[in-house]
Design a protein around this motif. Structure first.
Motif, PDB file in Angstrom:
ATOM      1  N   LEU A  80       0.709  -1.210   0.095  1.00 53.70           N
ATOM      2  CA  LEU A  80      -0.015   0.039  -0.019  1.00 53.70           C
ATOM      3  C   LEU A  80       0.807   1.523   0.079  1.00 53.70           C
ATOM      4  CD1 LEU A  80      -0.147   0.710   3.156  1.00 53.70           C
ATOM      5  CD2 LEU A  80      -1.415  -0.715   3.398  1.00 53.70           C
ATOM      6  N   SER A 103      -3.041  -6.001  -0.194  1.00 56.20           N
ATOM      7  CA  SER A 103      -3.832  -5.080   0.530  1.00 56.20           C
ATOM      8  C   SER A 103      -5.416  -5.161   0.095  1.00 56.20           C
ATOM      9  CB  SER A 103      -3.302  -3.606   0.566  1.00 56.20           C
ATOM     10  OG  SER A 103      -3.517  -3.163  -0.716  1.00 56.20           O
ATOM     11  N   VAL A 104      -6.187  -4.989   1.249  1.00 57.18           N
ATOM     12  CA  VAL A 104      -7.840  -4.847   0.801  1.00 57.18           C
ATOM     13  C   VAL A 104      -7.616  -3.249   0.431  1.00 57.18           C
ATOM     14  CG1 VAL A 104      -8.486  -4.396   3.274  1.00 57.18           C
ATOM     15  CG2 VAL A 104      -9.944  -5.590   1.470  1.00 57.18           C
ATOM     16  N   GLY A 105      -6.933  -2.368   1.268  1.00 63.44           N
ATOM     17  CA  GLY A 105      -7.308  -0.980   0.638  1.00 63.44           C
ATOM     18  C   GLY A 105      -6.833  -0.879  -0.771  1.00 63.44           C
ATOM     19  N   LEU A 128      -8.014 -11.167   5.440  1.00 63.34           N
ATOM     20  CA  LEU A 128      -7.422 -10.251   6.754  1.00 63.34           C
ATOM     21  C   LEU A 128      -8.422  -9.758   7.467  1.00 63.34           C
ATOM     22  CD1 LEU A 128      -8.549  -7.697   5.510  1.00 63.34           C
ATOM     23  CD2 LEU A 128      -6.161  -7.205   4.794  1.00 63.34           C
ATOM     24  N   ARG A 266      -8.563   4.007   6.834  1.00 68.33           N
ATOM     25  CA  ARG A 266      -7.453   4.713   6.424  1.00 68.33           C
ATOM     26  C   ARG A 266      -7.498   6.230   7.080  1.00 68.33           C
ATOM     27  NH1 ARG A 266      -5.573   0.667   4.744  1.00 68.33           N
ATOM     28  NH2 ARG A 266      -5.148   0.203   2.625  1.00 68.33           N
ATOM     29  N   HIS A 314      -0.476   1.268  12.042  1.00 66.51           N
ATOM     30  CA  HIS A 314      -0.950   0.578  11.076  1.00 66.51           C
ATOM     31  C   HIS A 314      -0.423  -1.003  11.143  1.00 66.51           C
ATOM     32  CE1 HIS A 314      -2.564   0.967   6.797  1.00 66.51           C
ATOM     33  NE2 HIS A 314      -3.044  -0.082   7.250  1.00 66.51           N
ATOM     34  N   SER A 317      -3.761  -5.731  10.088  1.00 66.50           N
ATOM     35  CA  SER A 317      -3.632  -7.009   9.553  1.00 66.50           C
ATOM     36  C   SER A 317      -2.416  -7.706   9.822  1.00 66.50           C
ATOM     37  CB  SER A 317      -3.574  -6.794   8.090  1.00 66.50           C
ATOM     38  OG  SER A 317      -2.534  -6.214   7.320  1.00 66.50           O
ATOM     39  N   ARG A 323      -0.553 -12.163   7.248  1.00 68.63           N
ATOM     40  CA  ARG A 323       0.306 -11.407   6.152  1.00 68.63           C
ATOM     41  C   ARG A 323       0.661 -12.645   5.235  1.00 68.63           C
ATOM     42  NH1 ARG A 323       2.083  -6.355   8.209  1.00 68.63           N
ATOM     43  NH2 ARG A 323       0.287  -5.549   8.510  1.00 68.63           N
ATOM     44  N   MET A 326      -2.089 -13.155   2.764  1.00 64.39           N
ATOM     45  CA  MET A 326      -2.443 -11.961   1.996  1.00 64.39           C
ATOM     46  C   MET A 326      -1.176 -11.880   0.748  1.00 64.39           C
ATOM     47  SD  MET A 326      -2.682  -8.753   4.613  1.00 64.39           S
ATOM     48  CE  MET A 326      -2.728  -7.284   3.763  1.00 64.39           C
TER      49      MET A 326
HETATM   50  O1  DGY Z   1      -5.429  -2.341   3.299  1.00 65.11           O
HETATM   51  C1  DGY Z   1      -4.974  -3.235   3.991  1.00 65.11           C
HETATM   52  O2  DGY Z   1      -4.657  -4.339   3.500  1.00 65.11           O
HETATM   53  C2  DGY Z   1      -4.682  -2.870   5.283  1.00 65.11           C
HETATM   54  O3  DGY Z   1      -4.887  -1.665   5.581  1.00 65.11           O
HETATM   55  C3  DGY Z   1      -3.367  -3.554   5.712  1.00 65.11           C
HETATM   56  O4  DGY Z   1      -3.372  -3.704   6.959  1.00 65.11           O
END
Ligand code: DGY
Length: 349
Positions: A80, A103-105, A128, A266, A314, A317, A323, A326
């Protein structure tokens, strides 16, 4: 493969190595922008589908280096901290087919630009969810029950006699918990909080989400009502132009004096000056932040001076298992994208 080579003659070995390198050089080039956890790297290595180069460090690749390294790549696996924007896509050039973020974001990706160029995008939802929900609950309790202040007092001699109202906080039993942005993570947080005898869950989003809301018997309310009714407010929405700065004075000024504000989404969704005012004037009781603007938040930032603000770097996750999952999902997304197949978790652009 090495074992096989050892049993051959030196010439045969040389031919095989040369052939191996020739084969390698025709494989699609991929750049991995960070040392990602081993499961993902193993998947890339064992696939035999790509040749990849990696920024072999825990710290971000300098932008200038990144712009050089992506040139001619067909795939990029990023985290990210890397902005995947017009400049980077131009630097990569026309071969780029897939970007996969661990990342999920996805607020670091210029989605419009990626779409325009027909570049596929993978991300890592679901794997996550449990880990982020668990950390959110931990942060909520640490903030509402003032755990960081309490350990500090114990360590530094502030612990005198037992006092009736010393270090009192706010409890979840009989409370109303609000969720801003109800998705998988919001549901997972509510499921974990329910056994603490929460009285009511409420949420807001761009529209009601009945399938998810029914799982936790949550009521859909307006943003104003969310602010007014919540004893605990968990921010779980994605950062988009619509949610940028949505947690501002307008929201804080409607919240209860006993309210605890928790953000694990965020930093950009919060106006931090307004949050500082709200916390320092007692407009709300406390805040727990796993995300800030910028990251890292400079150590001289005024929010660090507040006892009622718990700040984490931060880590929502950050479990070994998550991790690794992911990184594996990011690798599988990338490989599928490069094969022209649907990714296991692909963003619809
Ligand atoms: O977007 C994400 O994956 C998280 O913020 C990472 O922890």
């Amino acid at each position: 493969m090495l074992v096989m080579w050892c049993s051959r003659t030196a010439l045969g070995r040389l031919q095989r190595i040369t052939g191996f390198h020739r084969a390698m050089s025709t494989l699609p080039k991929v750049y991995v922008t960070r040392k990602v956890p081993p499961d993902g790297l193993d998947i890339l290595r064992k696939s035999g589908q790509v040749q990849f180069e990696m920024w072999d460090s825990d710290d971000p690749v300098p932008r200038v280096e990144l712009l050089k390294k992506v040139k001619g790549c067909e795939g990029i696996l990023c985290v990210l901290t890397e902005k995947i924007d017009t400049q980077l896509l131009n630097a990569a050039g026309p071969n780029l087919k897939a970007v996969s973020t661990m990342s999920v974001g996805f607020d670091h990706l210029s989605l419009d630009e990626l779409k325009k160029r027909g570049i596929r995008v993978g991300y890592t939802p679901d794997v996550l969810t449990d880990c982020v929900a668990e950390l959110t609950v931990a942060l909520l309790l640490a903030t509402s029950r003032r755990l960081i202040e309490a350990t500090h007092e114990a360590k530094t001699g502030g612990w005198g006699t037992w006092r009736t109202l010393w270090l009192c906080g706010h409890e979840l039993a009989n409370s109303t918990v609000g969720i801003l942005g109800l998705g998988r993570i919001g549901v997972a947080i509510a499921e974990r909080l329910k056994p603490f005898k929460v009285k009511k869950f409420i949420y807001t989003d761009v529209a009601p989400r009945p399938e998810l809301a029914n799982m936790i018997e949550a009521e859909y309310v307006s943003l104003d009502e969310l602010a007014k009714q919540s004893d605990f407010l968990a921010i779980c929405c994605a950062l988009t132009p619509e949610t940028h700065g949505i947690c501002n004075w307008n929201l804080f000024s409607k919240m209860k004096k006993n309210a605890i504000f928790i953000n694990t989404s965020r930093g950009g969704v919060v106006n931090q000056e307004d949050l500082y005012e709200a916390l320092s004037t007692g407009l709300i009781a406390g805040a727990g932040l796993d995300v800030t603007t910028p990251e890292p938040l400079p150590t001289h930032h005024p929010l660090y001076t507040l006892k009622n603000c718990v700040i984490l770097p931060h880590i929502a996750s950050a479990s070994y298992m998550t991790r690794n999952s992911m990184s594996a999902l990011a690798a599988n997304n990338l490989l599928a994208g490069l094969r022209g197949e649907p990714m296991p978790k692909e963003l619809k652009l």
